[in-house]
Design a protein around this motif. Structure first.
Motif, short mmCIF file in Angstrom:
data_model
loop_
_atom_site.label_atom_id
_atom_site.label_comp_id
_atom_site.label_asym_id
_atom_site.label_seq_id
_atom_site.Cartn_x
_atom_site.Cartn_y
_atom_site.Cartn_z
N GLU A 16 0.84 -1.20 0.00
CA GLU A 16 0.00 0.00 0.00
C GLU A 16 0.87 1.26 0.00
O GLU A 16 0.57 2.24 -0.67
N TRP A 17 1.97 1.20 0.72
CA TRP A 17 2.90 2.32 0.75
C TRP A 17 3.57 2.50 -0.61
O TRP A 17 3.74 3.62 -1.09
N LEU A 18 3.94 1.39 -1.26
CA LEU A 18 4.60 1.46 -2.57
C LEU A 18 3.66 1.90 -3.68
O LEU A 18 4.05 2.65 -4.57
N PHE A 19 2.43 1.41 -3.63
CA PHE A 19 1.45 1.68 -4.68
C PHE A 19 0.38 2.60 -4.13
O PHE A 19 -0.78 2.22 -3.97
N LYS A 20 0.74 3.83 -3.84
CA LYS A 20 -0.14 4.78 -3.16
C LYS A 20 -1.47 5.03 -3.86
O LYS A 20 -2.46 5.32 -3.23
N ALA A 21 -1.51 4.90 -5.19
CA ALA A 21 -2.75 5.15 -5.93
C ALA A 21 -3.75 4.00 -5.78
O ALA A 21 -4.92 4.15 -6.10
N LEU A 22 -3.30 2.87 -5.28
CA LEU A 22 -4.14 1.69 -5.11
C LEU A 22 -4.53 1.57 -3.64
O LEU A 22 -3.67 1.52 -2.76
N GLU A 23 -5.83 1.55 -3.38
CA GLU A 23 -6.30 1.40 -2.01
C GLU A 23 -6.27 -0.08 -1.64
O GLU A 23 -6.93 -0.90 -2.28
N ILE A 24 -5.48 -0.42 -0.64
CA ILE A 24 -5.32 -1.82 -0.21
C ILE A 24 -5.80 -1.95 1.23
O ILE A 24 -5.41 -1.16 2.09
N ARG A 25 -6.63 -2.96 1.46
CA ARG A 25 -7.10 -3.26 2.82
C ARG A 25 -6.92 -4.74 3.09
O ARG A 25 -7.07 -5.56 2.18
N THR A 26 -6.63 -5.06 4.33
CA THR A 26 -6.58 -6.46 4.74
C THR A 26 -7.84 -6.77 5.55
O THR A 26 -8.37 -5.91 6.26
N PHE A 27 -8.30 -8.00 5.39
CA PHE A 27 -9.50 -8.47 6.07
C PHE A 27 -9.20 -9.83 6.68
O PHE A 27 -8.57 -10.67 6.02
N PRO A 28 -9.68 -10.08 7.89
CA PRO A 28 -9.55 -11.44 8.44
C PRO A 28 -10.49 -12.38 7.67
O PRO A 28 -11.47 -11.94 7.06
N ARG A 29 -10.18 -13.65 7.70
CA ARG A 29 -10.98 -14.64 6.96
C ARG A 29 -12.46 -14.58 7.34
O ARG A 29 -13.32 -14.79 6.50
N ARG A 30 -12.75 -14.27 8.59
CA ARG A 30 -14.16 -14.22 9.02
C ARG A 30 -14.94 -13.09 8.32
O ARG A 30 -16.16 -13.10 8.28
N ASP A 31 -14.22 -12.10 7.77
CA ASP A 31 -14.84 -10.97 7.08
C ASP A 31 -14.71 -11.09 5.56
O ASP A 31 -14.71 -10.09 4.83
N ARG A 32 -14.63 -12.31 5.06
CA ARG A 32 -14.46 -12.55 3.62
C ARG A 32 -15.57 -11.88 2.80
O ARG A 32 -15.30 -11.26 1.78
#
Length: 139
Positions: free
Chosen positions: A97-113
């Protein structure tokens, strides 16, 4: 193992990774991303990562090369969701996310698939138009 999985939104490339990822599997994912970029002005991605152990050296080099090549072409990307419970993968996603600032990246736990799949399936306002008109004017 890296395989394409289905997603209801056409602009989303969805992947599932586990075990050992080979260069051939990675090339199939790259081909899917490139096809989506040709068909849609903005592309999003989702990666479900469970028991990923490593990538072959050839796959790792291909992944790094493709990622670096995309730095000048970020206007085609919108969002990326990473679904995992592995902390080390979350850290890599935050680095990307830091490298590709124009791309919004989020992490989700498996329970929130389901929430991850819904979030990545959303399109920006005006997404049917040219990416330059979506308010994005460069990397």
């Amino acid at each position: 193992m890296l395989e394409l999985i289905s997603h209801p939104a056409d602009h989303v490339v969805a992947l599932k990774a586990g075990g050992i990822v080979t260069a051939r599997e990675l090339q199939c994912a790259i081909d899917a991303i490139e096809a989506a970029k040709k068909a849609h002005p903005r592309v999003s991605m989702v990666a479900e990562i469970d028991d990923l152990r490593w990538m072959t050296l050839t796959a790792l080099m291909k992944d790094i090369g493709y990622g670096l090549a995309q730095l000048g072409d970020l206007k085609h990307y919108y969002r990326a969701a990473v679904i995992t419970d592995k902390e080390w993968i979350k850290h890599i996603a935050h680095l990307e996310e830091w490298l590709f600032k124009a791309l919004e990246i989020r992490t989700f736990p498996r329970r929130d698939r389901d929430a991850a799949m819904a979030w990545v399936g959303e399109l920006p306002k005006g997404a049917n138009e040219d990416p330059e008109e979506d308010g994005y004017h460069g990397a």
